[in-house]
Write a protein that holds these residues in place. Structure first.
Motif, PDB file in Angstrom:
ATOM      1  N   TYR A  87      30.214  64.543  86.563  1.00  0.00           N
ATOM      2  CA  TYR A  87      29.664  65.731  87.210  1.00  0.00           C
ATOM      3  C   TYR A  87      30.573  66.915  86.920  1.00  0.00           C
ATOM      4  CZ  TYR A  87      26.062  63.484  90.100  1.00  0.00           C
ATOM      5  OH  TYR A  87      24.940  62.822  90.539  1.00  0.00           O
ATOM      6  N   PHE A 128      34.226  65.754  87.531  1.00  0.00           N
ATOM      7  CA  PHE A 128      34.429  64.548  88.328  1.00  0.00           C
ATOM      8  C   PHE A 128      33.760  63.357  87.649  1.00  0.00           C
ATOM      9  CE2 PHE A 128      36.337  66.113  92.151  1.00  0.00           C
ATOM     10  CZ  PHE A 128      35.900  67.423  92.264  1.00  0.00           C
ATOM     11  N   LEU A 161      27.887  57.549  95.820  1.00  0.00           N
ATOM     12  CA  LEU A 161      28.800  57.793  94.712  1.00  0.00           C
ATOM     13  C   LEU A 161      30.251  57.705  95.178  1.00  0.00           C
ATOM     14  CD1 LEU A 161      26.850  60.839  93.302  1.00  0.00           C
ATOM     15  CD2 LEU A 161      27.263  58.747  92.017  1.00  0.00           C
ATOM     16  N   PHE A 207      33.861  58.982  93.874  1.00  0.00           N
ATOM     17  CA  PHE A 207      34.346  59.982  92.935  1.00  0.00           C
ATOM     18  C   PHE A 207      35.824  59.809  92.638  1.00  0.00           C
ATOM     19  CE2 PHE A 207      30.892  63.020  92.478  1.00  0.00           C
ATOM     20  CZ  PHE A 207      30.081  62.745  93.567  1.00  0.00           C
ATOM     21  N   GLY A 208      36.220  60.244  91.445  1.00  0.00           N
ATOM     22  CA  GLY A 208      37.626  60.421  91.127  1.00  0.00           C
ATOM     23  C   GLY A 208      38.128  61.729  91.712  1.00  0.00           C
ATOM     24  N   GLN A 209      39.405  62.021  91.445  1.00  0.00           N
ATOM     25  CA  GLN A 209      40.041  63.209  92.037  1.00  0.00           C
ATOM     26  C   GLN A 209      39.679  64.497  91.323  1.00  0.00           C
ATOM     27  OE1 GLN A 209      40.818  61.729  94.725  1.00  0.00           O
ATOM     28  NE2 GLN A 209      42.983  62.200  94.915  1.00  0.00           N
TER      29      GLN A 209
END
Lengths: 115, 118
Positions: free
Chosen positions: B37, B91, B106, B108-110
């Protein structure tokens, strides 16, 4: 509507006050999600609605947080007795339930600042 | 529980060049989706590209492509011919797939802040 709409766009509140954040999903989207994005952090899942029921509330950080959805449409996230650590951007997303490869469409978020 | 890790807090690239953003994840699930994203300053999260874990072929969308290494649990994003409008936070995200329909939640990563310089 054409997209996911969130209001207000920005909210400044005093510590200890209650706030309500609103999400109006895309028409026809049965699934609705709330996420929180703190400064410098990724997005943290809060709660998921399928229709008006919430099968997964596991991300709500404390009992000060609650959410409801009515008519399978608009959702309200309520934070009671706000604390400074509640300051974040609160993002709402909606999607069509049951389709393979479903895409979540996000609103522009509400930036909450607790002073 | 799933975790998603993006080890590059910030990246920069010159306009028209190529850049690769890294993402690794950890899961015990066998069926899942992976996403990239984009979040520009407007805060609007926009889907860039999606990969289904059961597909070996890497997904591509115009200038965006992924390198999906399932065994290594790696999912990098390559942006070719970078444009100024690509400047945003990116992301990586994971979603379980259960029973043939996607659950929708979802992880998410950082995030990685990408700046494209003219």
């Amino acid at each position: 509507g054409a997209g996911v709409s969130q209001s207000p766009s920005n909210k400044v509140t005093e510590k200890g006050k209650d706030v309500e954040l609103r999400c109006d999903p895309i028409s026809g989207h049965t699934a609705l999600y709330w996420y929180r994005q703190s400064l410098g952090q990724g997005l943290e899942f809060l709660i998921y609605f399928q229709g008006n029921s919430a099968p997964d509330k596991s991300g709500l950080p404390s009992d000060r947080f609650s959410a409801e959805r009515t008519g399978g449409s608009v959702s309200t996230l309520t934070i009671q007795r706000t604390q400074q650590e509640d300051s974040a951007v609160y993002l709402c997303a909606s999607s069509v339930w049951g389709r393979l490869n479903t895409e979540a469409f996000f609103g522009q978020g509400t930036r909450l600042t607790v002073v | 529980a799933q975790t998603v890790t993006q080890s590059q807090p910030e990246m920069s690239v010159q306009e028209a060049e190529t850049v690769t953003l890294s993402c690794t994840y950890d899961t015990s699930e066998s069926n899942y989706y992976l996403f990239w994203y984009k979040q520009p300053p407007s805060r609007q999260m926009i889907l860039v590209i999606r990969q289904e874990a059961y597909k070996q072929q890497n997904a591509t969308e115009n200038r965006f492509s992924v390198n999906f290494q399932k065994a290594a649990k790696s999912f990098s994003l390559k942006i070719s011919d970078s444009q100024l409008g690509d400047t945003a936070m990116y992301f990586c995200a994971f979603m379980k797939s259960a029973g043939g329909t996607s659950y929708g939640k979802l992880t998410f990563g950082q995030g990685t802040i990408l700046t494209v310089h003219p």
